[in-house]
Design a protein around this motif. Structure first.
Motif, mmCIF file in Angstrom:
data_model
loop_
_atom_site.group_PDB
_atom_site.id
_atom_site.type_symbol
_atom_site.label_atom_id
_atom_site.label_comp_id
_atom_site.label_asym_id
_atom_site.label_seq_id
_atom_site.Cartn_x
_atom_site.Cartn_y
_atom_site.Cartn_z
ATOM 1 N N ALA A 176 0.813 -1.223 0.000
ATOM 2 C CA ALA A 176 0.000 0.000 0.000
ATOM 3 C C ALA A 176 0.842 1.266 0.000
ATOM 4 N N ASN A 177 2.078 1.188 0.518
ATOM 5 C CA ASN A 177 2.872 2.399 0.661
ATOM 6 C C ASN A 177 4.280 2.252 0.097
ATOM 7 N N SER A 178 4.424 1.432 -0.917
ATOM 8 C CA SER A 178 5.709 1.277 -1.596
ATOM 9 C C SER A 178 5.479 0.959 -3.069
ATOM 10 N N GLY A 179 6.487 1.282 -3.874
ATOM 11 C CA GLY A 179 6.478 0.893 -5.272
ATOM 12 C C GLY A 179 7.242 -0.407 -5.458
ATOM 13 N N LEU A 180 7.462 -0.780 -6.714
ATOM 14 C CA LEU A 180 8.160 -2.023 -7.030
ATOM 15 C C LEU A 180 8.969 -1.814 -8.303
ATOM 16 N N ASP A 181 10.259 -2.236 -8.290
ATOM 17 C CA ASP A 181 11.047 -2.096 -9.513
ATOM 18 C C ASP A 181 10.924 -3.358 -10.370
ATOM 19 N N ALA A 182 11.606 -3.343 -11.513
ATOM 20 C CA ALA A 182 11.476 -4.436 -12.480
ATOM 21 C C ALA A 182 11.985 -5.767 -11.937
ATOM 22 N N LYS A 193 12.255 10.024 -2.834
ATOM 23 C CA LYS A 193 12.558 9.817 -4.252
ATOM 24 C C LYS A 193 11.573 8.834 -4.891
ATOM 25 N N ASN A 194 10.933 7.997 -4.066
ATOM 26 C CA ASN A 194 10.000 7.003 -4.589
ATOM 27 C C ASN A 194 8.567 7.511 -4.691
ATOM 28 N N ALA A 195 8.357 8.794 -4.373
ATOM 29 C CA ALA A 195 7.009 9.355 -4.454
ATOM 30 C C ALA A 195 6.471 9.326 -5.876
ATOM 31 N N THR A 196 7.365 9.293 -6.858
ATOM 32 C CA THR A 196 6.935 9.267 -8.259
ATOM 33 C C THR A 196 6.466 7.877 -8.693
ATOM 34 N N GLU A 197 6.754 6.854 -7.891
ATOM 35 C CA GLU A 197 6.378 5.485 -8.231
ATOM 36 C C GLU A 197 4.903 5.234 -7.888
ATOM 37 N N PRO A 198 4.208 4.434 -8.700
ATOM 38 C CA PRO A 198 2.864 4.015 -8.296
ATOM 39 C C PRO A 198 2.951 2.979 -7.180
ATOM 40 N N ALA A 199 2.080 3.076 -6.199
ATOM 41 C CA ALA A 199 2.064 2.078 -5.130
ATOM 42 C C ALA A 199 1.742 0.713 -5.709
#
Length: 556
Positions: A176-182, A193-199
């Motif tokens: 719910a409160n983090s993104g995920l990389d490839a 810096k991760n605010a631009t990532e979709p949760a």
């Protein structure tokens, strides 16, 4: 339309007053909240009583200033015996339930001293800020080397996520409160810096839709009369939001920052200390603002869409016809304005909050779609709700005032001519860095429609802003000799406020007036030389009486 039977009290966390389109934001369109304003009344000068989650909410729930209830910072318990809106409303015949956040901490020592078991009905209410709990969710489950900030945070929400297949020991954080990389690495929302990532979560499973659904579950099964406190967690940090909201806004939608070099160079020493915090330094960078603010806006856009879902449900179920809706926030967010992040100071970006009230009763027809600039404090909500419930407002306990006369067009202004906000920063890193004693790490704000004064304990000069000629609060006039009289007048009002008898909560004004003459008929006779010098009926128990002589020299 009929008089409101129920109250839906909606509070968002860290929602700035000017980040809604009905309050003037040029890019962030919030049509559902705007529609509520068109159907109700919008207030443009509503102020919180403390610029931090816990103490702000305790003032809202008790209807009392921080100076009165004493829960002056996050994690400081509201003392046992402090009445809240739940206590007042139940006395008036209205249930009071919680769905979401309170930031309440129980006075466990006080409860143990009085023998209040936390699992008893009364003990549970005392532990939960006077609410009966449908679901409490304070929203955050951060974890560090010393453990969790709030082990019960997101408790039911995490269970729900795990049941839906979000496999993790802390799905609140990992999904719910983090993104995920490839490569499947979690990109924590704690890092700006991760605010631009979709949760990394399906939008319908994120926190705001979840709480909306839980509120509908409550209202579906309760006939009322009730007050439902729907207390959302967002748009409070971590600043991260799922798609499609993560990609709705970009740096081009970020408003110009409100600050000046002169403001920083000549900053008051306490103000400068807050500027120099880690979060203040971070939001002083434009690249961080460009990353975070679009996510913050996305969280608010999601909030508005959920309001559309909720309001449609209320209409379809007929609840809109008998439910008052009150929508507000517990405080704002500096977002880089005045070289600050977070909310812990007294500029309007922090202390001024949105307030929209929809009253379904015909008495409110005359004010629908209007805007009031009267001075409102969040302590007014409890008094308003008691008034809606049909009970007399206990003015010796509740320090706010009912807004119903304004909603019904009977008055245009509240009875106050200033607002108060307080902040106790004695338990913060700022106090540690400045080596300020606990007693001196306190500050107060008093403001009217023209002037705002900030007072700091510890011998510091005040700060002063001319809200009429300097609405962005960039020029501090606190050391201006030309404004000495204005400063003195505001200090007189602050002193007047400090002298109020706020702790006399066990007797009403009516009882005190009755007590003025009550003892005369209870046998107290002072200063009377002869029985004929006072009304004879007052001394009837002392006249015409006989008794045997028991003196030591009496003859036998």
């Amino acid at each position: 339309m009929a008089k409101p039977k129920n109250i839906l009290f909606i509070m968002f966390d860290q929602l700035r007053w000017d980040y809604l389109s009905c309050y003037g934001h040029p890019h962030l369109h919030t049509p559902n909240i705007d529609k509520l304003a068109e159907r109700g009344m919008r207030f443009s000068r509503c102020y919180i009583q403390s610029p931090i989650c816990g103490s702000s909410r305790m003032s809202t729930y008790t209807g009392r200033y921080v100076h009165s209830h004493g829960a002056s910072w996050n994690g400081i318990p509201l003392k046992v015996g402090e009445l809240t809106m739940g206590d007042h409303l139940r006395k008036a015949g209205m249930d009071c339930y919680l769905v979401g956040k309170t930031h309440m901490r129980a006075d466990e020592e006080g409860m143990a001293r009085l023998g209040l078991a936390p699992d008893s009905v009364i003990g549970a209410r005392v532990s939960e800020c006077g609410f009966d709990v449908f679901e409490r969710d304070d929203g955050m489950l951060p974890e560090g080397p010393d453990g969790s900030y709030d082990p019960d945070g997101a408790k039911e929400y995490n269970k729900w996520l795990k049941a839906k297949g979000y496999e993790s020991d802390n799905p609140w954080h990992d999904f719910a409160n983090s993104g995920l990389d490839a490569d499947g690495n979690v990109l924590s929302g704690w890092f700006l810096k991760n605010a631009t990532e979709p949760a990394n979560i399906a939008e319908e499973d994120s926190e705001t839709p979840y709480l909306t659904g839980r509120a509908m579950d409550f209202m579906q099964d309760h006939d009322g009369p009730w007050c439902c406190h729907l207390s959302y967690i967002k748009p409070h940090w971590p600043y991260i939001v799922p798609d499609p909201y993560a990609s709705m806004y970009g740096p081009e939608h970020v408003l110009p920052v409100v600050r000046s070099n002169a403001e920083r160079q000549s900053a008051h020493p306490i103000f400068k200390a807050f500027m120099d915090t880690k979060v203040g330094e971070a939001f002083s960078r434009q690249d961080i603002r460009d990353a975070v603010i679009p996510a913050y806006m996305g969280l608010i856009k999601q909030v508005d869409d959920q309001m559309g879902r909720l309001f449609k449900w209320l209409e379809e179920t007929g609840r809109a016809d008998d439910t008052m809706i009150v929508l507000t926030s517990d405080h704002g967010d500096f977002l880089g304005d005045h070289w600050m992040g977070e909310k812990t100071f007294f500029h309007d970006t922090s202390t001024r909050v949105p307030l929209i009230i929809y009253d379904p009763s015909p008495e409110a027809d005359a004010t629908r779609g209007t805007v009031s600039d009267t001075l409102v404090e969040c302590i007014d909500f409890a008094a308003t709700f008691v008034d809606v419930a049909g009970s007399d407002v206990p003015g010796h306990i509740l320090e706010g005032e009912s807004l119903l006369p304004i909603l019904h067009g009977e008055r245009t202004d509240t009875l106050r001519d200033y607002v108060i906000c307080e902040y106790d920063y004695s338990a913060t890193p700022v106090a540690h860095l400045l080596n300020i004693g606990v007693r001196d790490a306190v500050m107060f704000m008093i403001a009217d429609k023209r002037w705002k004064l900030m007072h700091f304990e510890g011998g510091h000069r005040p700060m002063l802003f001319d809200l009429q000629n300097d609405p962005q609060e960039l020029t501090d006039l606190g050391d201006s000799a030309d404004h000495a009289e204005i400063i003195a007048n505001l200090y007189d009002k602050l002193f007047e406020w400090a002298r109020r008898p706020s702790q006399r909560t066990t007797r009403s004004e009516e009882q005190l007036i009755e007590m003025r003459t009550k003892t005369r008929k209870r046998g107290i006779v002072l200063g009377v030389y002869d029985e004929n010098d006072t009304p004879l009926e007052l001394t009837v128990k002392y006249r015409g009486r006989k008794a045997p002589n028991k003196k030591s020299d009496a003859k036998i």
